[in-house]
Scaffold this active site. Structure first.
Site, PDB file in Angstrom:
ATOM      1  CD  GLU A 143      -2.923  -1.249   0.811  1.00  0.00           C
ATOM      2  OE1 GLU A 143      -3.323  -0.230   0.226  1.00  0.00           O
ATOM      3  OE2 GLU A 143      -3.535  -2.327   0.809  1.00  0.00           O
ATOM      4  CB  CYS A 192      -2.654   5.431   7.273  1.00  0.00           C
ATOM      5  SG  CYS A 192      -1.091   4.918   7.960  1.00  0.00           S
ATOM      6  CB  CYS A 201      -1.954  -1.492  10.536  1.00  0.00           C
ATOM      7  SG  CYS A 201      -1.175  -0.139   9.687  1.00  0.00           S
ATOM      8  NE  ARG A 252       3.814  -0.660   7.821  1.00  0.00           N
ATOM      9  CZ  ARG A 252       3.005  -1.676   8.122  1.00  0.00           C
ATOM     10  NH1 ARG A 252       2.194  -1.606   9.151  1.00  0.00           N
ATOM     11  NH2 ARG A 252       2.990  -2.768   7.383  1.00  0.00           N
ATOM     12  CB  CYS A 255      -4.266   1.178   6.044  1.00  0.00           C
ATOM     13  SG  CYS A 255      -2.948   0.037   5.610  1.00  0.00           S
ATOM     14  CB  CYS A 262       2.812   0.684   5.202  1.00  0.00           C
ATOM     15  SG  CYS A 262       1.099   0.355   4.801  1.00  0.00           S
ATOM     16  CB  SER A 282       4.508   6.175   7.203  1.00  0.00           C
ATOM     17  OG  SER A 282       4.616   4.784   7.396  1.00  0.00           O
TER      18      SER A 282
END
Lengths: 571, 157
Positions: free
Chosen positions: A13, A553, A63, A483, A60, A550, A506
């Site tokens: 993603e 989001c 998660c 993450r 997402c 990722c 992220s």
């Protein structure tokens, strides 16, 4: 001087582009850009706060549960709800399940092939592979017949050229260092992990009613326990959960960890590459005595500056001077000017795209170059994720965390400083999985214990009705996603959402530099990384993948070109 | 999650998409409509969201999968193509939002040696969507049409 562009860099993603400047075989500067826009905040404004989790969960497909958790916590924090003990346990079980599944999938399916050369595995000796596999662990699937059959299947896949997973690697690159036999073991477990991960997520469907997007609830969890009743969560279903947890512990201890340690042993040079930022932030999670008491979280809360493990700073999500988002290099505008930093309660989501029209060769990095905002803790750039979680725990002298970290360091014969690296980041993910799968069992046992005493409550109705809420209130849901540090901030006015801001892991790690020119985690981690072949920048991919990128989001989910894997341009 | 909890699923109707992205969520809107339909016991309807690897189990279990997804292929908004892809490389390049996850997933079936038979209804949507939870006026009438095509496919399966 050359400029290498890797776009997209994610295997799953989201959309991340990295531009790296290479001089004399080393990276001297780097720019990370989220190339698509996000706007969930706009969708949530004006809605019922009790529904927010269902929307945030949709940002997402990977998660989902952690966003729902951060969301219900933010609302509960705003309207002052403490959830019943069973609800806390079920949430922890959901959390642990998510982490164990996600970390295993990351290691084998999104990261392993940066270290494991699939093509080399084709020429491994199955007898020798079997011998080595037996020295690594007690896992039953280690016969030479098993590896020889697997090798035949693998040959068909590679030759067909139709499987993107195996067609797009930099096979034969000089940075691949594993013996052929370890490569074959890696590929075997890639396939076994794929099968195994289907099982563990059944726990989400049992407690959350469905998957991939399980149900959450403000005030508790939407679970009805009745040990005898067919349609409730009964003894049979709970026994299934118990079996799935047992299998997960076996997989982590007998497959994931031995593989991680074996692979790490051949790549110790990567314990000195990719360290990047020296600051680490962890909100902490897995409460054992309620969300209000972070001192009793399994993952402690705190911040570390300048890699000084003798001091851990307190972190307060409600303090408007601590966490702020900047947009000096992001495609947004703030009412009070683009140099301002805003605490998420006062956050603004006003788009201001000034970038080049695709297709373009390179971003204008002097100006704005990303759809990600730049979060800072007390104006410091911070790394978040498994490494930050373990370092905060380690520095706080947390017994369980210290034990698994020290054991691994001893086995690999490396000092604590080795953790500040690409290898350290990848190892930290595995090591915390060891802990999380044990905690999963603890929470499960505690839940079963409670249910046996007749304690069935999973929800508090006390503040469910909006009439019981104050006219204006604000809350923050601090959590940890696989993450890294994840938080949702909510402001409620007249029982509706007035402002909703998500600062996701992220965004911390992949954001552009701030107005002072300080790089964020991805950009900083690439500095000084050696690159053997500019047109095959395996080294860049290794370090960025060690963060488990990722961006779904962190940015919008849309890609007009439908590109598949790393497109590399060298200018 | 399932319509038939104890029987083996023969056909899985799987809607893929992100409902936060307007028309991109068309696949999910179609399965939401089909959840209300009376279907044989061995047909399962699943809102797959953007579930990537999490969808491996339900797809593999079914053996026969009818997939509904959005595509940005330049065709008129609302046009529907019926495809029978085998490998991930056979899918439209612009199958979006989650295409990498979905394609990896499809490759995974081959690795595990049990690829289900997939029929894909790819619905063309306009490019550049704002974050929005509703379908556009062009796409709204397409929902019953695609639902009808899926039902015909189920009956023929």
């Amino acid at each position: 001087m050359t400029r290498v562009v890797v776009d997209p860099i994610t295997r799953i993603e989201g959309h991340l582009r990295v531009e790296a400047v290479i001089e004399g075989g080393k990276i001297t500067d780097a720019y990370s850009s989220g190339t698509m826009v996000r706007g969930i905040e706009k969708i949530l404004k004006g809605r019922d706060p009790r529904d927010a989790w269902a929307f945030t969960e949709r940002v997402c497909g990977v998660c989902t549960t952690v966003h729902a958790l951060a969301s219900v916590r933010a609302v509960e924090d705003a309207i002052d709800i403490t959830v019943p003990k069973n609800a806390e346990l079920v949430r922890n079980i959901m959390f642990c399940t998510q982490f164990v599944q996600d970390h295993v999938v990351h290691f084998y399916h999104l990261h392993a092939l940066d270290w494991v050369d699939v093509v080399s595995a084709l020429s491994a000796d199955p007898e020798e592979t079997s011998r080595i596999a037996k020295t690594l662990s007690n896992w039953p699937k280690t016969s030479s017949g098993y590896f020889s059959d697997l090798q035949k299947r693998l040959k068909t896949f590679v030759e067909s050229g139709q499987l993107g997973i195996f067609a797009n690697g930099y096979w034969g690159h000089p940075a691949y260092k594993l013996p052929k036999e370890i490569n074959l073991i890696g590929v075997a477990h890639y396939l076994e992990a794929l099968e195994w991960q289907k099982e563990i997520v059944k726990i989400h469907a049992i407690f959350g009613g469905k998957n991939p997007h399980p149900n959450y609830l403000v005030g508790g969890v939407p679970c009805s326990f009745n040990l005898e009743e067919v349609n409730a969560i009964n003894t049979e279903k709970l026994n299934l959960v118990g079996r799935l947890i047992k299998d997960a512990m076996a997989f982590v201890e007998q497959v994931y960890i031995p593989d991680l340690m074996a692979i790490a042993g051949f790549y110790k040079d990567w314990a000195a590459i990719g360290g990047g930022l020296k600051n680490y932030l962890c909100y902490g999670d897995l409460p054992t005595k309620g969300y209000e008491f972070p001192d009793h979280f399994k993952f402690p809360r705190g911040a570390i500056l300048d890699r000084d493990l003798t001091k851990v700073y307190d972190v307060n999500g409600r303090d408007e001077n601590e966490i702020k988002e900047y947009i000096a290099h992001s495609w947004y505008k703030y009412a009070d000017g683009d140099q301002t930093g805003l605490h998420p309660w006062k956050g603004e989501t006003e788009f201001n795209f000034t970038g080049p029209k695709p297709p373009f060769e390179q971003l204008n990095v002097e100006s704005k170059y990303s759809w990600l905002k730049t979060p800072r803790w007390k104006d410091n750039p911070m790394e978040v994720g498994p490494l930050a979680r373990l370092l905060v725990g380690y520095a706080k002298d947390n017994k369980e965390i210290k034990e698994v970290v020290d054991e691994a360091l001893t086995k690999l014969e490396v000092p604590v400083a080795a953790l500040f690296s690409t290898l350290g980041r990848t190892a930290a993910r595995g090591l915390e999985t060891r802990l999380i799968v044990r905690w999963l069992k603890e929470f499960y046992d505690e839940l079963i214990g409670n249910l046996k005493t007749g304690e069935m409550s999973t929800f508090t109705r006390e503040k469910w009705e909006p009439e019981t809420w104050p006219a204006e209130c604000e809350g923050v849901g601090l959590s940890e996603a696989p993450r890294g540090a994840l938080a949702h901030w909510i402001r409620i006015k007249d029982r509706k959402i007035e402002n909703y801001q998500m600062v996701v892991p992220s965004t911390w790690n992949a954001s552009p530099r701030d107005g002072k020119g300080q790089r964020s985690a991805y950009e900083e981690s690439l500095i000084d990384t050696p690159v053997a072949r500019e047109n095959e920048p395996l080294e860049i991919i290794r370090t960025i993948h060690s963060f488990d990128p990722c961006l779904a989001c962190a940015v919008h989910l849309y890609d007009p070109d439908g590109k598949t894997l790393h497109q590399v341009t060298v200018n | 999650m399932t319509k038939s909890k104890n029987k083996k699923t023969r056909v899985l109707i799987l809607g893929i998409g992100n409902v936060l992205m307007g028309d991109e969520g068309i696949g999910v809107h179609v399965v939401k409509a089909l959840e209300k339909a009376v279907l044989p016991d061995d047909v399962e309807v699943l809102d797959g969201g953007t579930g990537s690897f999490l969808l491996l189990e339900p797809m593999q279990k079914a053996g026969r999968v009818i997939l509904v997804d959005a595509t940005i292929d330049g065709a008129e908004a609302g046009s529907v193509s019926r495809l029978q892809p085998r490998f991930s490389t056979d899918y439209p390049k612009t199958l979006t939002a989650h295409d990498i996850g979905l394609k990896d997933l499809l490759d995974a079936f081959y690795l595990l040696g049990e690829p289900p038979e997939v029929t894909l209804f790819a619905v063309s949507i306009p490019p550049l969507q704002d974050m929005e939870t509703e379908l556009s006026s062009e796409l709204r009438p397409v929902v019953p049409k695609v639902a009808g095509l899926v039902l015909d496919e189920v009956m023929a399966a």
